[in-house]
Scaffold this motif. Sequence first.
Motif, PDB file in Angstrom:
ATOM      1  N   PRO B  72     -12.717  -5.447 -14.209  1.00  0.00           N
ATOM      2  CA  PRO B  72     -11.480  -5.689 -13.469  1.00  0.00           C
ATOM      3  C   PRO B  72     -11.208  -4.604 -12.427  1.00  0.00           C
ATOM      4  O   PRO B  72     -11.603  -3.466 -12.617  1.00  0.00           O
ATOM      5  N   TYR B  73     -10.544  -5.000 -11.348  1.00  0.00           N
ATOM      6  CA  TYR B  73     -10.139  -4.021 -10.348  1.00  0.00           C
ATOM      7  C   TYR B  73      -8.745  -4.372  -9.824  1.00  0.00           C
ATOM      8  O   TYR B  73      -8.279  -5.496  -9.994  1.00  0.00           O
ATOM      9  N   THR B  74      -8.113  -3.366  -9.225  1.00  0.00           N
ATOM     10  CA  THR B  74      -6.738  -3.547  -8.765  1.00  0.00           C
ATOM     11  C   THR B  74      -6.719  -3.643  -7.246  1.00  0.00           C
ATOM     12  O   THR B  74      -7.364  -2.844  -6.564  1.00  0.00           O
ATOM     13  N   VAL B  75      -6.023  -4.646  -6.738  1.00  0.00           N
ATOM     14  CA  VAL B  75      -5.918  -4.846  -5.297  1.00  0.00           C
ATOM     15  C   VAL B  75      -4.459  -4.676  -4.888  1.00  0.00           C
ATOM     16  O   VAL B  75      -3.554  -4.799  -5.722  1.00  0.00           O
ATOM     17  N   ALA B  76      -4.260  -4.389  -3.619  1.00  0.00           N
ATOM     18  CA  ALA B  76      -2.895  -4.152  -3.142  1.00  0.00           C
ATOM     19  C   ALA B  76      -2.747  -4.582  -1.700  1.00  0.00           C
ATOM     20  O   ALA B  76      -3.733  -4.672  -0.950  1.00  0.00           O
ATOM     21  N   MET B  77      -1.518  -4.859  -1.329  1.00  0.00           N
ATOM     22  CA  MET B  77      -1.151  -4.892   0.074  1.00  0.00           C
ATOM     23  C   MET B  77      -0.426  -3.582   0.326  1.00  0.00           C
ATOM     24  O   MET B  77       0.499  -3.221  -0.412  1.00  0.00           O
ATOM     25  N   VAL B  78      -0.900  -2.864   1.345  1.00  0.00           N
ATOM     26  CA  VAL B  78      -0.351  -1.543   1.646  1.00  0.00           C
ATOM     27  C   VAL B  78       0.369  -1.607   2.986  1.00  0.00           C
ATOM     28  O   VAL B  78      -0.182  -2.112   3.973  1.00  0.00           O
ATOM     29  N   GLN B  79       1.597  -1.128   3.001  1.00  0.00           N
ATOM     30  CA  GLN B  79       2.335  -1.025   4.268  1.00  0.00           C
ATOM     31  C   GLN B  79       1.994   0.335   4.874  1.00  0.00           C
ATOM     32  O   GLN B  79       2.371   1.381   4.335  1.00  0.00           O
ATOM     33  N   LEU B  80       1.242   0.324   5.984  1.00  0.00           N
ATOM     34  CA  LEU B  80       0.872   1.575   6.645  1.00  0.00           C
ATOM     35  C   LEU B  80       2.114   2.225   7.255  1.00  0.00           C
ATOM     36  O   LEU B  80       3.064   1.526   7.646  1.00  0.00           O
ATOM     37  N   GLU B  81       2.106   3.545   7.383  1.00  0.00           N
ATOM     38  CA  GLU B  81       3.311   4.202   7.893  1.00  0.00           C
ATOM     39  C   GLU B  81       3.597   3.831   9.345  1.00  0.00           C
ATOM     40  O   GLU B  81       4.729   3.919   9.797  1.00  0.00           O
ATOM     41  N   GLU B  82       2.555   3.340  10.051  1.00  0.00           N
ATOM     42  CA  GLU B  82       2.758   2.891  11.435  1.00  0.00           C
ATOM     43  C   GLU B  82       3.275   1.447  11.496  1.00  0.00           C
ATOM     44  O   GLU B  82       3.535   0.937  12.582  1.00  0.00           O
ATOM     45  N   GLY B  83       3.392   0.765  10.362  1.00  0.00           N
ATOM     46  CA  GLY B  83       3.985  -0.570  10.355  1.00  0.00           C
ATOM     47  C   GLY B  83       3.167  -1.682   9.731  1.00  0.00           C
ATOM     48  O   GLY B  83       3.654  -2.394   8.856  1.00  0.00           O
ATOM     49  N   PRO B  84       1.898  -1.877  10.156  1.00  0.00           N
ATOM     50  CA  PRO B  84       1.168  -3.048   9.660  1.00  0.00           C
ATOM     51  C   PRO B  84       0.918  -3.028   8.150  1.00  0.00           C
ATOM     52  O   PRO B  84       0.846  -1.962   7.538  1.00  0.00           O
ATOM     53  N   LEU B  85       0.776  -4.241   7.607  1.00  0.00           N
ATOM     54  CA  LEU B  85       0.343  -4.414   6.225  1.00  0.00           C
ATOM     55  C   LEU B  85      -1.172  -4.570   6.228  1.00  0.00           C
ATOM     56  O   LEU B  85      -1.737  -5.200   7.115  1.00  0.00           O
ATOM     57  N   VAL B  86      -1.837  -4.020   5.214  1.00  0.00           N
ATOM     58  CA  VAL B  86      -3.274  -4.177   5.089  1.00  0.00           C
ATOM     59  C   VAL B  86      -3.591  -4.434   3.625  1.00  0.00           C
ATOM     60  O   VAL B  86      -2.915  -3.933   2.732  1.00  0.00           O
ATOM     61  N   THR B  87      -4.621  -5.266   3.398  1.00  0.00           N
ATOM     62  CA  THR B  87      -5.022  -5.627   2.049  1.00  0.00           C
ATOM     63  C   THR B  87      -6.283  -4.853   1.668  1.00  0.00           C
ATOM     64  O   THR B  87      -7.210  -4.766   2.468  1.00  0.00           O
ATOM     65  N   ALA B  88      -6.317  -4.290   0.481  1.00  0.00           N
ATOM     66  CA  ALA B  88      -7.484  -3.507   0.056  1.00  0.00           C
ATOM     67  C   ALA B  88      -7.418  -3.291  -1.453  1.00  0.00           C
ATOM     68  O   ALA B  88      -6.418  -3.601  -2.096  1.00  0.00           O
ATOM     69  N   GLN B  89      -8.502  -2.732  -1.989  1.00  0.00           N
ATOM     70  CA  GLN B  89      -8.481  -2.343  -3.402  1.00  0.00           C
ATOM     71  C   GLN B  89      -7.817  -0.977  -3.548  1.00  0.00           C
ATOM     72  O   GLN B  89      -7.875  -0.144  -2.643  1.00  0.00           O
ATOM     73  N   LEU B  90      -7.187  -0.768  -4.703  1.00  0.00           N
ATOM     74  CA  LEU B  90      -6.706   0.564  -5.058  1.00  0.00           C
ATOM     75  C   LEU B  90      -7.797   1.247  -5.878  1.00  0.00           C
ATOM     76  O   LEU B  90      -8.496   0.608  -6.658  1.00  0.00           O
ATOM     77  N   THR B  91      -7.933   2.551  -5.709  1.00  0.00           N
ATOM     78  CA  THR B  91      -8.935   3.290  -6.463  1.00  0.00           C
ATOM     79  C   THR B  91      -8.306   4.576  -6.993  1.00  0.00           C
ATOM     80  O   THR B  91      -7.209   4.956  -6.575  1.00  0.00           O
ATOM     81  N   ASP B  92      -8.980   5.202  -7.921  1.00  0.00           N
ATOM     82  CA  ASP B  92      -8.481   6.448  -8.535  1.00  0.00           C
ATOM     83  C   ASP B  92      -7.117   6.253  -9.198  1.00  0.00           C
ATOM     84  O   ASP B  92      -6.272   7.159  -9.182  1.00  0.00           O
ATOM     85  N   ILE B  93      -6.860   5.069  -9.726  1.00  0.00           N
ATOM     86  CA  ILE B  93      -5.551   4.832 -10.330  1.00  0.00           C
ATOM     87  C   ILE B  93      -5.538   5.123 -11.823  1.00  0.00           C
ATOM     88  O   ILE B  93      -4.559   4.847 -12.502  1.00  0.00           O
ATOM     89  N   ASP B  94      -6.650   5.693 -12.324  1.00  0.00           N
ATOM     90  CA  ASP B  94      -6.632   6.100 -13.721  1.00  0.00           C
ATOM     91  C   ASP B  94      -5.663   7.265 -13.915  1.00  0.00           C
ATOM     92  O   ASP B  94      -5.181   7.515 -15.017  1.00  0.00           O
ATOM     93  N   VAL B  95      -5.339   7.961 -12.805  1.00  0.00           N
ATOM     94  CA  VAL B  95      -4.429   9.094 -12.920  1.00  0.00           C
ATOM     95  C   VAL B  95      -2.969   8.682 -12.748  1.00  0.00           C
ATOM     96  O   VAL B  95      -2.066   9.422 -13.121  1.00  0.00           O
ATOM     97  N   LYS B  96      -2.740   7.495 -12.177  1.00  0.00           N
ATOM     98  CA  LYS B  96      -1.355   7.097 -11.911  1.00  0.00           C
ATOM     99  C   LYS B  96      -1.262   5.575 -11.887  1.00  0.00           C
ATOM    100  O   LYS B  96      -2.010   4.932 -11.159  1.00  0.00           O
ATOM    101  N   GLU B  97      -0.382   5.002 -12.700  1.00  0.00           N
ATOM    102  CA  GLU B  97      -0.142   3.563 -12.699  1.00  0.00           C
ATOM    103  C   GLU B  97       0.425   3.145 -11.348  1.00  0.00           C
ATOM    104  O   GLU B  97       1.369   3.765 -10.860  1.00  0.00           O
ATOM    105  N   PRO B  98      -0.130   2.087 -10.730  1.00  0.00           N
ATOM    106  CA  PRO B  98       0.450   1.664  -9.452  1.00  0.00           C
ATOM    107  C   PRO B  98       1.850   1.084  -9.616  1.00  0.00           C
ATOM    108  O   PRO B  98       2.183   0.558 -10.690  1.00  0.00           O
TER     109      PRO B  98
END
Lengths: 397, 133
Positions: B72-98
């Motif tokens: 299994p893997y975790t995916v997200a829509m991320v709102q970039l600080e410049e405005g646009p939304l982008v879709t991608a996987q989240l990684t290194d989330i073993d240290v922090k629950e999304p």
Amino acid sequence: MMVNKNHKTNNDVFIIGVGMTPVGEHWDRSLRELALEAMTAAREETGAMRPEAMFVANMLAPALSRQSHLGALLADFSGMRGIEAVAVGAAGASGGMALRQAYLALASGMVNTALVVGVEKITERVTAEVEAALITSSDADYESIHGLTQTVLAAMLMRRYGFEFNVPEHAFAGFSITAHANGAQNPNAMFRRPIKLETYQRAAILSDPINMFDAAPVADGAAAIFLARGDILPSNLPFPPVRIDASAAAVSAVAVHDRPNPLSLAAAEKAARVALERAAINLDQIDFFEVHDRYSIFAALSLEAAGFAAPGEGWKLAESGAIALNGQIPICTFGGSKARGDTGGATGVYQAAEAALQLQVRAGDIQVVDAKIGLIQSLGGIGSTAATHILSTVETL
Amino acid sequence: MEITSHWRIKKQRYALVGEVCPHCSAKIFPPRDICPECGDEAKDHYQFSGRGEVYSYTTLYNAPAGYEEQAPYTVAMVQLEEGPLVTAQLTDIDVKEPEVGMPVEMVTRKLGSEGDRGILIYGYKFRPVLETA
Ligand SMILES: [Zn+2]
């Protein structure tokens, strides 16, 4: 053009035959055999008329069956060589868009009769291949490449919806419960058992917050409807013709992240608004709404897009029972994609056939009482394409 | 997808290079050459910072063909600080629950492999921004 409420005109387009196969895992039937069963059933209701044109709705045959060119294939297989036939592709909205192409052909006067057939053969491949085929309707370069599926896209919308509108846990249960209650009485439905609230609450999570009952199963099936212009309607039809009062379609961005507000189905909103204008009716005149509920979040967003609920409040229509058969706005009267099963590009044709059965008072135990006007909406991708039709009974022919 | 198509968009995918509209200053990602805000031509490159916050996310268990071994893997829509939304996987989330609103930053990782020869495809993922001293 103003719609005359009670009398037909020559330019009106009517549904005069419907046919559907059961939805499910048809291991023993090929794509063409499934399609032929529905086509033959629809034509039989017209006295076996031969259509001038055929529009085939399909989404996955090139990917899953290595078969394209379905217009010629199905016209040939059904013994109708010589007619014109073409496949229409708009992902999950192929059915609604095929109906729209047929409507345009007939309304223009260039074609007098047409058969719209939706067919999908999904279950001969393993799940990972089906998921990979389904996600081709999203943005390959910027969505699919990240390993996405349609289910996770819907799950992200559902989570954001819950976050923005402070929706309580299990708020979407009513969509699934209503769909299964209706599907239990539909002989063509894949799932024919009602479910309880506890069943929904205990269901396994597919992709949080979407559980098993928030997602429609994809399965095999075929549906067909036969269309004819008002000026050539046969006089001895066994069932009353159903008129297409309006047809409209719109698209929005394919990628969910490219939309100004991902929680607003802009294409669905536009297509519904234009259809209502063309039919010259108000929302409160709609007796039932065949929603494309591939995911329960889609049902909520579609109700909001059409104007039946304010943004963030579509789920309340499920909770209050307004979407039940005897409610204020019944939806998915034959079980919708949730219980009937989602047949990909064929789904829009099932919706049209089911709506026609409601208006002809042939829906049996799932009949909407006094149904005179039905709204149907077919969605492609995550609502990127929307095709909307309004069907009605005609009192005087 | 063919190898050439991955090569064609490697700038966007490795480095989050989008566009800025010369007419209305809208920041655009993914690049699309026609500004979605004003409809005019927009072809000027723009380097996004890679910082943003989680708009929504979920975990995928039933992967499409080609991604099964990652699941299994975790995916997200991320709102970039410049405005646009982008879709991608989240990684290194073993240290922090999304969670929705969680600050994230872009990293370049392997997205998957393709074809009989197993060509590796690299691109952006996002990881939680760790509080540093
Ligand atoms: Zn601009």
